[in-house]
Write a protein that holds these residues in place. Structure first.
Motif, short mmCIF file in Angstrom:
data_model
loop_
_atom_site.label_atom_id
_atom_site.label_comp_id
_atom_site.label_asym_id
_atom_site.label_seq_id
_atom_site.Cartn_x
_atom_site.Cartn_y
_atom_site.Cartn_z
N ILE A 39 1.01 -1.28 0.02
CA ILE A 39 0.05 0.10 -0.01
C ILE A 39 0.81 1.43 -0.03
O ILE A 39 0.56 2.28 -0.78
CB ILE A 39 -0.80 -0.02 1.28
CG1 ILE A 39 -2.13 -1.27 1.06
CG2 ILE A 39 -1.58 1.37 1.27
CD1 ILE A 39 -2.73 -1.14 -0.04
N ALA A 43 1.11 4.17 -2.81
CA ALA A 43 0.45 5.31 -2.41
C ALA A 43 1.54 6.58 -2.22
O ALA A 43 1.09 7.87 -2.27
CB ALA A 43 -0.47 5.37 -1.13
N ALA A 125 -2.03 4.19 5.81
CA ALA A 125 -2.03 3.08 5.13
C ALA A 125 -2.97 1.81 5.43
O ALA A 125 -3.16 0.89 4.58
CB ALA A 125 -0.40 2.59 5.22
N PRO A 127 -6.09 1.62 6.92
CA PRO A 127 -7.46 1.46 6.41
C PRO A 127 -7.45 0.88 4.74
O PRO A 127 -8.45 0.01 4.58
CB PRO A 127 -7.87 2.80 6.46
CG PRO A 127 -7.32 3.31 7.45
CD PRO A 127 -5.92 2.96 7.37
N GLU A 128 -6.49 1.28 4.29
CA GLU A 128 -6.32 0.81 2.70
C GLU A 128 -5.94 -0.58 2.83
O GLU A 128 -6.44 -1.27 2.06
CB GLU A 128 -5.43 1.56 2.01
CG GLU A 128 -5.42 1.26 0.38
CD GLU A 128 -6.73 1.76 -0.22
OE1 GLU A 128 -6.73 1.10 -1.40
OE2 GLU A 128 -7.41 2.18 0.36
N ARG A 131 -8.88 -2.65 3.14
CA ARG A 131 -9.71 -2.61 2.00
C ARG A 131 -9.27 -3.51 0.97
O ARG A 131 -10.20 -4.41 0.28
CB ARG A 131 -9.92 -1.28 1.40
CG ARG A 131 -11.01 -0.95 0.36
CD ARG A 131 -10.95 0.17 -0.30
NE ARG A 131 -9.55 0.38 -1.27
CZ ARG A 131 -9.50 -0.15 -2.35
NH1 ARG A 131 -10.46 -0.56 -2.99
NH2 ARG A 131 -8.17 0.09 -2.93
N VAL A 132 -8.20 -3.61 0.71
CA VAL A 132 -7.41 -4.34 -0.14
C VAL A 132 -7.48 -5.86 0.22
O VAL A 132 -7.62 -6.70 -0.57
CB VAL A 132 -5.94 -4.18 -0.44
CG1 VAL A 132 -5.12 -5.02 -1.70
CG2 VAL A 132 -6.14 -2.67 -1.30
N ARG A 140 -10.60 -8.87 3.95
CA ARG A 140 -10.50 -7.65 4.43
C ARG A 140 -10.95 -7.29 5.86
O ARG A 140 -11.55 -8.20 6.52
CB ARG A 140 -11.80 -6.68 3.44
CG ARG A 140 -11.49 -7.21 2.03
CD ARG A 140 -12.64 -6.84 1.05
NE ARG A 140 -14.04 -7.54 1.46
CZ ARG A 140 -15.12 -7.13 1.30
NH1 ARG A 140 -15.37 -5.86 1.04
NH2 ARG A 140 -16.10 -7.94 1.69
N THR A 142 -11.49 -3.88 8.72
CA THR A 142 -11.77 -2.29 8.74
C THR A 142 -11.01 -1.90 10.37
O THR A 142 -11.06 -2.90 11.29
CB THR A 142 -13.27 -2.05 9.17
OG1 THR A 142 -14.13 -2.75 10.13
CG2 THR A 142 -14.11 -2.20 7.74
#
Length: 329
Positions: A39, A43, A125, A127-128, A131-132, A140, A142
């Motif tokens: 990530i 990013a 990074a 939270p992403e 998600r991934v 996944r 949260t």
């Protein structure tokens, strides 16, 4: 060495599994670290984007490396095998290999010295990552809450459930906090009294001595590697001078007075894969517990550095979750 300059911040990331998560037991740290790095590469760093086929790879300039969290903490390595990373990852401890959807779990990130300036990149990074997805099947999750943990047991909420803005009023920890933790651990009594220290090795402890893997908890070797790691972190991320040779010899002689009196450890074979290079590396080590005995006055001198070992982990592959230890008398 009361003026030891290294500082650190330890954050607990509390999460909720949205899908079933396959952490892979002792591969949990490696899986989480792999997701985190992927990530951050995507990013935060243009030099981490793969070059087009047939073209030369991108080479970041020193100015970019000095300000980019990915190059400075994750990708760049000016001295392979010597340079330390400014962060460690502690995976979910005692978590099952398979975590059903709807279950909560937590992992930790610890940043040291100058690396703490990049803390917001790590926070953004996570939270992403959720998600991934992480692990086999890309389960996944949260992020629900972020908490700063202190050695004295106190906690400071950095991001509470339902919030979207970080609370910036938490404080980093220093050698003074380490000394206070060590003083609280050590029982009172006669300096010559023999005390037993229990060490629990919660993730693989991978030590190398004389170019060979160490497969039993030899205290002198463990302490030598711990002190070497803490000193190099302080030099690289806090500008500390090299510890005096006489002091290193002094600690080495003290460590030789510690006796292993009981052990309940086992060697676990663990591999770590890289999706970027397609290679596998071994991150195996021992887990379990051991008891060591020494006079109280010996522990009084060694204990602060053992507490540093609790904070920054010990041995190889700490960024992948290895080397988590806990102390008790």
């Amino acid at each position: 060495m009361a003026d030891f300059p290294l500082t650190f911040t330890r954050l607990r990331f509390e999460c909720l599994a949205e899908d079933a998560l396959r952490f892979g037991e002792y591969r949990a740290g490696s899986n989480l670290r792999g997701a985190l790095v992927n990530i951050m590469r995507r990013a935060a760093c243009p030099y981490s984007v793969p070059a087009l086929a047939g073209s030369a790879p991108y080479a970041p300039d020193p100015a970019h490396t000095a300000t980019c969290p990915v190059c400075w903490l994750v990708a760049a390595n000016e001295s392979p095998g010597v340079e330390r990373r400014g962060y460690v990852l502690t995976p979910p401890l005692n978590a099952p290999s398979f975590l059903p959807a709807g279950e909560r779990f937590a992992f930790h990130l610890t940043l040291v010295g100058e690396a703490q300036r990049f803390l917001p990149y790590f926070v953004l990074a996570v939270p992403e990552m959720g998600r991934v997805g992480v692990g086999a099947g890309r389960g996944r999750f949260t992020l629900r809450r972020i908490v700063a943990e202190r050695l004295n047991g106190a906690e400071e909420i950095i991001l509470d459930e339902g919030e979207t803005v970080l609370r910036p009023n938490f404080s980093m920890q220093s050698h003074c906090d380490v000394l206070a933790r060590a003083a609280g651990l050590l029982p009172e009594g006669d300096p010559q009294q023999i005390l037993e220290l229990r060490m629990r090795f919660l993730t693989p402890m991978r030590l190398v001595w004389n170019e060979r893997l160490v497969k039993t908890p030899d205290f002198a070797i463990l302490f030598a590697r711990l002190l070497e790691r803490v000193d190099e972190l302080a030099q690289q991320f806090a500008g500390a001078p090299r510890r005096a040779h006489e002091e290193r010899i002094h600690f080495s002689q003290l460590a030789l007075q510690v006796r292993l009196i009981e052990q309940d450890t086992r060697w676990v074979e663990v591999s770590s894969g890289s999706s970027r290079t397609g290679t596998q590396t071994w991150i195996s080590g021992w887990v379990g517990s051991a008891r060591f005995a020494a006079p109280r006055w010996v522990w009084r001198e060694l204990l602060p550095w053992l507490v540093w070992g609790e904070a920054v982990q010990v041995g190889k592959d700490t960024v992948k979750g290895n080397g988590v230890l806990r102390l008790s008398f």
